[in-house]
Scaffold this active site. Structure first.
Site, short mmCIF file in Angstrom:
data_model
loop_
_atom_site.label_atom_id
_atom_site.label_comp_id
_atom_site.label_asym_id
_atom_site.label_seq_id
_atom_site.Cartn_x
_atom_site.Cartn_y
_atom_site.Cartn_z
N ASP A 1 0.85 -1.18 0.00
CA ASP A 1 0.00 0.00 0.00
C ASP A 1 0.89 1.25 0.00
OD1 ASP A 1 -2.90 1.12 0.50
OD2 ASP A 1 -1.71 2.01 2.11
N HIS B 1 -7.26 -6.20 -0.79
CA HIS B 1 -6.19 -5.23 -0.61
C HIS B 1 -5.17 -5.64 0.45
CE1 HIS B 1 -4.19 -1.41 -0.84
NE2 HIS B 1 -4.40 -1.17 0.45
#
Length: 320
Positions: free
Chosen positions: A99, A299
């Site tokens: 991320d 994610h």
């Protein structure tokens, strides 16, 4: 996560760093938003067993939290990590980032290639921005009329107030909301929400009473306790420097990134719904060794599918 918690003075702050494995082959794991070193709990022991000196910091703002937005520019984040290498006497290391941590390690390889032996981005591909990022985000959100979380984060105050109200509930909603489990439930993209009056947690969805097996009560407690201590000003301020970071990188040439590079993502990760960014990396990165997309994962790739993630990461590392 079998690691020793140490404290390292670097770049004017003190980082808490989790450390495992023998000295000599350093690998630095960089977390994203809103995560902690804890997000790498499933990777530390396998990497240490492979002979790596594993260094996993709670990065700037996720422990030590300077109070100015400019303290979270990419140059400061890099100086923290390079100081960590210097502390241990290493000229270079392998860097793995998830991320926001991906942005950090890709840019580290671009700005300081001599310090990066190899680089792995997770969830966020290497991006060569054609315009200031905020301009692109406004274009993607109907001129800023539709809610887009990065634009919402730009103003100091509202995001902190929302996210700090109940850190456990914040993390419960965020970790569920961007997961592959939630993506599986969505049959179509949610309708746009107006920017006015919408908060970050509003777009995360309501988690089920029983969370998926990869996300336990102990996990939520670890995150909630961490953010109860640090707050969210620092983590959110990483986003507030997107345009400043762009200005100092826009003229840099990715051809200097000759070290081996790799990408791992989840097939259900909305961040990489545009697969064109993955294709673009093949032209931008001189030594891209491959792209692995993990089925079912969203994610939180290394947390949702640790076995598959570790297989992909260790496969890349063994090829070096």
């Amino acid at each position: 996560m079998r690691a020793n918690a140490t404290f390292v003075d670097t770049n004017g702050i003190t980082l808490r760093v989790f450390e495992a494995g023998p000295k000599g082959r350093p690998i630095v794991l960089c977390h994203g938003f809103p995560e902690l070193a804890y997000s790498w709990r499933h990777q530390v022991e396998p990497l240490a067993n492979e002979g790596y000196h594993v260094l996993v910091p709670d990065q700037r703002g996720y422990g030590a939290a300077p109070t100015n937005v400019s303290d979270y520019r990419i140059e400061e984040l890099h100086a923290d990590l390079l100081g960590l290498l210097d502390h241990h006497g290493y000229d270079k290391a392998i860097f793995v980032g998830h991320d926001w941590g991906s942005f950090v390690v890709w840019e580290l390889a671009l700005r300081h290639p001599e310090r990066v032996e190899a680089v792995v981005g997770v969830s966020v591909p290497f991006i060569k921005w054609p315009l200031p990022p905020t301009d692109l985000f406004k274009m993607a959100s109907n001129g800023g009329k539709d809610f887009f979380y990065i634009l919402y984060f730009r103003e100091v105050g509202p995001a902190e107030l929302e996210l700090e109200a109940d850190p456990r509930e914040t993390m419960r909603r965020i970790l569920w909301g961007a997961s592959g489990d939630r993506a599986k439930e969505l049959t179509e993209a949610p309708a746009p929400r107006p920017a006015e009056g919408t908060g970050f947690l509003d777009v995360m969805g309501e988690p089920p009473a029983e969370l998926p097996g990869w996300l336990t009560d102990d996990d939520l407690r670890a995150y909630a306790d961490g953010f109860a201590r640090s707050g969210f000003f620092g983590p959110v301020s990483w986003y507030r420097n997107f345009d400043a970071n762009y200005e100092t990188a826009k003229d840099l040439d990715p051809s200097v990134m000759t070290m081996p590079s790799y990408f791992i993502g989840g097939e259900r990760d909305a961040v990489i719904a545009n697969r064109g960014q993955l294709e673009a990396m093949k032209d931008l990165l001189p030594n891209l060794k491959g792209v692995t997309l993990i089925p079912e994962a969203g994610h939180w790739t290394q947390q949702e599918a640790p076995v598959e993630f570790n297989e992909a990461l260790l496969g890349f590392l063994r090829s070096l």
